[in-house]
Design an enzyme around this catalytic site. Sequence first.
Site, PDB file in Angstrom:
ATOM      1  N   ARG A 125      52.363-129.873 -68.410  1.00  0.00           N
ATOM      2  CA  ARG A 125      53.239-129.018 -69.178  1.00  0.00           C
ATOM      3  C   ARG A 125      54.436-128.557 -68.361  1.00  0.00           C
ATOM      4  O   ARG A 125      55.555-128.489 -68.842  1.00  0.00           O
ATOM      5  CB  ARG A 125      52.489-127.780 -69.681  1.00  0.00           C
ATOM      6  CG  ARG A 125      53.436-126.810 -70.348  1.00  0.00           C
ATOM      7  CD  ARG A 125      52.840-125.487 -70.773  1.00  0.00           C
ATOM      8  NE  ARG A 125      51.447-125.520 -71.119  1.00  0.00           N
ATOM      9  CZ  ARG A 125      50.962-126.034 -72.234  1.00  0.00           C
ATOM     10  NH1 ARG A 125      51.774-126.575 -73.115  1.00  0.00           N
ATOM     11  NH2 ARG A 125      49.666-126.006 -72.458  1.00  0.00           N
ATOM     12  N   TYR A 126      54.179-128.183 -67.136  1.00  0.00           N
ATOM     13  CA  TYR A 126      55.247-127.667 -66.272  1.00  0.00           C
ATOM     14  C   TYR A 126      55.800-128.819 -65.439  1.00  0.00           C
ATOM     15  O   TYR A 126      55.102-129.796 -65.175  1.00  0.00           O
ATOM     16  CB  TYR A 126      54.680-126.605 -65.334  1.00  0.00           C
ATOM     17  CG  TYR A 126      54.138-125.377 -66.011  1.00  0.00           C
ATOM     18  CD1 TYR A 126      54.991-124.408 -66.525  1.00  0.00           C
ATOM     19  CD2 TYR A 126      52.764-125.164 -66.122  1.00  0.00           C
ATOM     20  CE1 TYR A 126      54.496-123.260 -67.125  1.00  0.00           C
ATOM     21  CE2 TYR A 126      52.256-124.021 -66.721  1.00  0.00           C
ATOM     22  CZ  TYR A 126      53.131-123.063 -67.219  1.00  0.00           C
ATOM     23  OH  TYR A 126      52.632-121.930 -67.799  1.00  0.00           O
ATOM     24  N   ARG A 129      53.687-129.344 -61.783  1.00  0.00           N
ATOM     25  CA  ARG A 129      52.246-129.174 -61.582  1.00  0.00           C
ATOM     26  C   ARG A 129      51.464-129.588 -62.823  1.00  0.00           C
ATOM     27  O   ARG A 129      51.993-129.547 -63.936  1.00  0.00           O
ATOM     28  CB  ARG A 129      51.915-127.733 -61.187  1.00  0.00           C
ATOM     29  CG  ARG A 129      52.384-126.674 -62.146  1.00  0.00           C
ATOM     30  CD  ARG A 129      52.574-125.374 -61.365  1.00  0.00           C
ATOM     31  NE  ARG A 129      52.821-124.217 -62.214  1.00  0.00           N
ATOM     32  CZ  ARG A 129      54.003-123.927 -62.744  1.00  0.00           C
ATOM     33  NH1 ARG A 129      55.024-124.726 -62.584  1.00  0.00           N
ATOM     34  NH2 ARG A 129      54.155-122.833 -63.468  1.00  0.00           N
ATOM     35  N   CYS A 138      30.147-126.356 -67.973  1.00  0.00           N
ATOM     36  CA  CYS A 138      30.222-125.140 -67.155  1.00  0.00           C
ATOM     37  C   CYS A 138      28.806-124.649 -66.881  1.00  0.00           C
ATOM     38  O   CYS A 138      27.866-125.060 -67.559  1.00  0.00           O
ATOM     39  CB  CYS A 138      30.983-124.041 -67.889  1.00  0.00           C
ATOM     40  SG  CYS A 138      32.692-124.490 -68.220  1.00  0.00           S
ATOM     41  N   CYS A 142      31.423-119.157 -71.947  1.00  0.00           N
ATOM     42  CA  CYS A 142      32.090-117.921 -72.350  1.00  0.00           C
ATOM     43  C   CYS A 142      32.464-118.055 -73.815  1.00  0.00           C
ATOM     44  O   CYS A 142      33.116-119.031 -74.195  1.00  0.00           O
ATOM     45  CB  CYS A 142      33.363-117.709 -71.534  1.00  0.00           C
ATOM     46  SG  CYS A 142      33.129-117.966 -69.768  1.00  0.00           S
ATOM     47  N   CYS A 145      36.040-119.047 -74.845  1.00  0.00           N
ATOM     48  CA  CYS A 145      36.653-120.118 -74.044  1.00  0.00           C
ATOM     49  C   CYS A 145      37.835-120.749 -74.780  1.00  0.00           C
ATOM     50  O   CYS A 145      37.700-121.217 -75.909  1.00  0.00           O
ATOM     51  CB  CYS A 145      35.630-121.192 -73.722  1.00  0.00           C
ATOM     52  SG  CYS A 145      36.378-122.554 -72.796  1.00  0.00           S
ATOM     53  N   ARG A 147      39.142-123.491 -74.271  1.00  0.00           N
ATOM     54  CA  ARG A 147      38.987-124.934 -74.397  1.00  0.00           C
ATOM     55  C   ARG A 147      37.688-125.300 -75.113  1.00  0.00           C
ATOM     56  O   ARG A 147      37.114-126.360 -74.890  1.00  0.00           O
ATOM     57  CB  ARG A 147      39.041-125.543 -72.994  1.00  0.00           C
ATOM     58  CG  ARG A 147      40.094-126.620 -72.870  1.00  0.00           C
ATOM     59  CD  ARG A 147      40.385-126.949 -71.417  1.00  0.00           C
ATOM     60  NE  ARG A 147      41.559-126.263 -70.965  1.00  0.00           N
ATOM     61  CZ  ARG A 147      41.677-125.643 -69.800  1.00  0.00           C
ATOM     62  NH1 ARG A 147      40.674-125.608 -68.951  1.00  0.00           N
ATOM     63  NH2 ARG A 147      42.803-125.058 -69.489  1.00  0.00           N
ATOM     64  N   ASP A 306      43.525-115.828 -75.816  1.00  0.00           N
ATOM     65  CA  ASP A 306      44.143-116.871 -76.644  1.00  0.00           C
ATOM     66  C   ASP A 306      43.613-116.800 -78.073  1.00  0.00           C
ATOM     67  O   ASP A 306      42.520-116.295 -78.316  1.00  0.00           O
ATOM     68  CB  ASP A 306      43.846-118.257 -76.055  1.00  0.00           C
ATOM     69  CG  ASP A 306      44.619-118.495 -74.765  1.00  0.00           C
ATOM     70  OD1 ASP A 306      45.744-117.960 -74.639  1.00  0.00           O
ATOM     71  OD2 ASP A 306      44.098-119.203 -73.882  1.00  0.00           O
ATOM     72  N   ASP A 343      49.609-116.838 -72.866  1.00  0.00           N
ATOM     73  CA  ASP A 343      49.812-118.286 -72.873  1.00  0.00           C
ATOM     74  C   ASP A 343      50.365-118.592 -74.264  1.00  0.00           C
ATOM     75  O   ASP A 343      49.656-118.453 -75.261  1.00  0.00           O
ATOM     76  CB  ASP A 343      48.490-119.026 -72.596  1.00  0.00           C
ATOM     77  CG  ASP A 343      48.726-120.291 -71.781  1.00  0.00           C
ATOM     78  OD1 ASP A 343      49.785-120.919 -71.969  1.00  0.00           O
ATOM     79  OD2 ASP A 343      47.855-120.646 -70.969  1.00  0.00           O
ATOM     80  N   LYS A 350      52.608-120.012 -69.702  1.00  0.00           N
ATOM     81  CA  LYS A 350      52.298-118.598 -69.485  1.00  0.00           C
ATOM     82  C   LYS A 350      53.590-117.777 -69.432  1.00  0.00           C
ATOM     83  O   LYS A 350      54.488-118.112 -68.666  1.00  0.00           O
ATOM     84  CB  LYS A 350      51.522-118.440 -68.188  1.00  0.00           C
ATOM     85  CG  LYS A 350      50.202-119.189 -68.200  1.00  0.00           C
ATOM     86  CD  LYS A 350      49.523-119.161 -66.838  1.00  0.00           C
ATOM     87  CE  LYS A 350      48.275-120.004 -66.826  1.00  0.00           C
ATOM     88  NZ  LYS A 350      48.538-121.451 -66.837  1.00  0.00           N
TER      89      LYS A 350
HETATM   90  C1  PLP Z   1      47.902-122.335 -66.178  1.00  0.00           C
HETATM   91  C2  PLP Z   1      48.379-123.702 -66.115  1.00  0.00           C
HETATM   92  C3  PLP Z   1      48.925-124.212 -64.939  1.00  0.00           C
HETATM   93  C4  PLP Z   1      49.078-123.393 -63.682  1.00  0.00           C
HETATM   94  O1  PLP Z   1      49.971-122.351 -63.902  1.00  0.00           O
HETATM   95  P1  PLP Z   1      50.360-121.338 -62.709  1.00  0.00           P
HETATM   96  O2  PLP Z   1      51.205-120.301 -63.376  1.00  0.00           O
HETATM   97  O3  PLP Z   1      51.114-122.156 -61.708  1.00  0.00           O
HETATM   98  O4  PLP Z   1      49.094-120.804 -62.146  1.00  0.00           O
HETATM   99  C5  PLP Z   1      49.360-125.514 -64.955  1.00  0.00           C
HETATM  100  N1  PLP Z   1      49.276-126.274 -66.063  1.00  0.00           N
HETATM  101  C6  PLP Z   1      48.775-125.797 -67.221  1.00  0.00           C
HETATM  102  C7  PLP Z   1      48.739-126.676 -68.420  1.00  0.00           C
HETATM  103  C8  PLP Z   1      48.306-124.490 -67.281  1.00  0.00           C
HETATM  104  O5  PLP Z   1      47.776-124.021 -68.423  1.00  0.00           O
HETATM  105  S1  SF4 Z   2      36.278-119.903 -69.893  1.00  0.00           S
HETATM  106 FE1  SF4 Z   2      35.555-121.902 -70.701  1.00  0.00          FE
HETATM  107  S2  SF4 Z   2      35.988-123.342 -69.032  1.00  0.00           S
HETATM  108 FE2  SF4 Z   2      36.047-121.294 -68.123  1.00  0.00          FE
HETATM  109  S3  SF4 Z   2      33.950-120.927 -67.376  1.00  0.00           S
HETATM  110 FE3  SF4 Z   2      34.074-120.050 -69.412  1.00  0.00          FE
HETATM  111  S4  SF4 Z   2      33.308-121.686 -70.768  1.00  0.00           S
HETATM  112 FE4  SF4 Z   2      33.860-122.651 -68.811  1.00  0.00          FE
END
Ligand code: PLP
Ligand code: SF4
Length: 401
Positions: A125-126, A129, A138, A142, A145, A147, A306, A343, A350
């Site tokens: 996305r960025y 990174r 996991c 949670c 979560c 995801r 989220d 986010d 973010k």
């Molecule tokens: C959170 C995240 C990162 C890392 O973000 P930082 O602000 O550098 O910690 C990188 N890629 C994705 C898709 C993210 O959600």
């Molecule tokens: S937030 Fe989602 S990915 Fe992170 S530890 Fe909890 S269940 Fe696992």
Amino acid sequence: MVNLTEDRAQEKAFLSHAPGYWPNVSPELWNDWKWQLKNRVTSLAQLEEHLELADEERGGVLLSGDKLALAITPHFFNLIPRADAEDPIRRQVIPRIEETWSSPYDMIDPCGEDSHMPVPGLVHRYPDRVLFLVTDRCASYCRYCTRSRVVSGVGEQELHTEFEAVYRYLETHTEVRDVLLSGGDALLFSDNKLDQILARLRAIPHIEFVRIGTRVPIFLPQRITPELCAMLAKYHPLWVSVHVNHPRELTIEVKEALERLADHGIPLGNQSVLLRGVNDDIETMKTLVHKLLICRVRPYYVYQCDLINGSSHLRTSVAKGIEIIEGLRGHTTGYAVPQFVIDAPGGGGKVPINPGYILYHDNEKIVIRNYEGKIFEYPEIGNENVQFAPQREYHDEYLYS
Ligand SMILES: *Cc1c(COP(=O)(O)O)cnc(C)c1O
Ligand code: SF4
């Protein structure tokens, strides 16, 4: 009656809860992370063996199973009181019927990750990174979560990370200098498997920085063995972000696990999710960030929850997050103050959300207020060619479009 003073004292202390609900298990087994994983609490029958469930919880366990699996390590389960369904630890890991409700804002993929995946398992996305989703498993799950569409393997989608394709993508994308391993939780892999992944990434010359996002030190501190730490230390600079939401999660065992990582030269950050009934008050957050510093962990982010499907009962207002930052900044150690972020829904990344400390700003001066609300002026140098983000223009456009 809840005794608040006593509760606060409990929250501030580092406690050990073993063996708790497992009085007959030997310390050797208890301290074996594979035993912890094998003996996770995963069913209604197991929950009811130990806890008095509320109807909302029983319904949640019966009806949420096709969204996100139930699993709680014995270590973490011992933090849960037998009878209080409103307990902040309990709300994070025991399903509730509210998970089956959907609010009009709920989304399957709230951060728009799937639309930013150039290769299955890699979110880019960025510019510089990437987020590398190495597993969908996991140690515990949670309920909020972000995801959950892939995590735990029972939800809407499956994660099929194409490792070789990811490495090839990273090798050719020389703009990527930072790789964040997440999932799921990378620390559930064996030392060997993780060693191989880290070695592959480290062999790519333009990757300067690798980090692991993990909740394993909190759910499964037994996993943080000296052998694991020694393996990780081969790959410096390696940073680790943990995920702690409530001060009671910082037990003696967790503290020792975090110290082991720190002793191996791994800088530690923490990401919390702001959750209703868990950590949505200043005193709880203050205790949490102070305990994190004692564990040598720097609070990094607090996330607005989220808009994940079925999480509306755990979400707070955005104003609550701003209030918490307001209550920390200036009132305590600067290192203890995380950045509050949203986010952006749909995939904007973010976005920092801050209390308003700038009261006025033009070419001649800036008017600011401090943590006590006292007002100060600082002269501005008006003739420098500085480009501000076009806040006002954007705002107008947003209002009139
Ligand atoms: C959170 C995240 C990162 C890392 O973000 P930082 O602000 O550098 O910690 C990188 N890629 C994705 C898709 C993210 O959600
Ligand atoms: S937030 Fe989602 S990915 Fe992170 S530890 Fe909890 S269940 Fe696992």
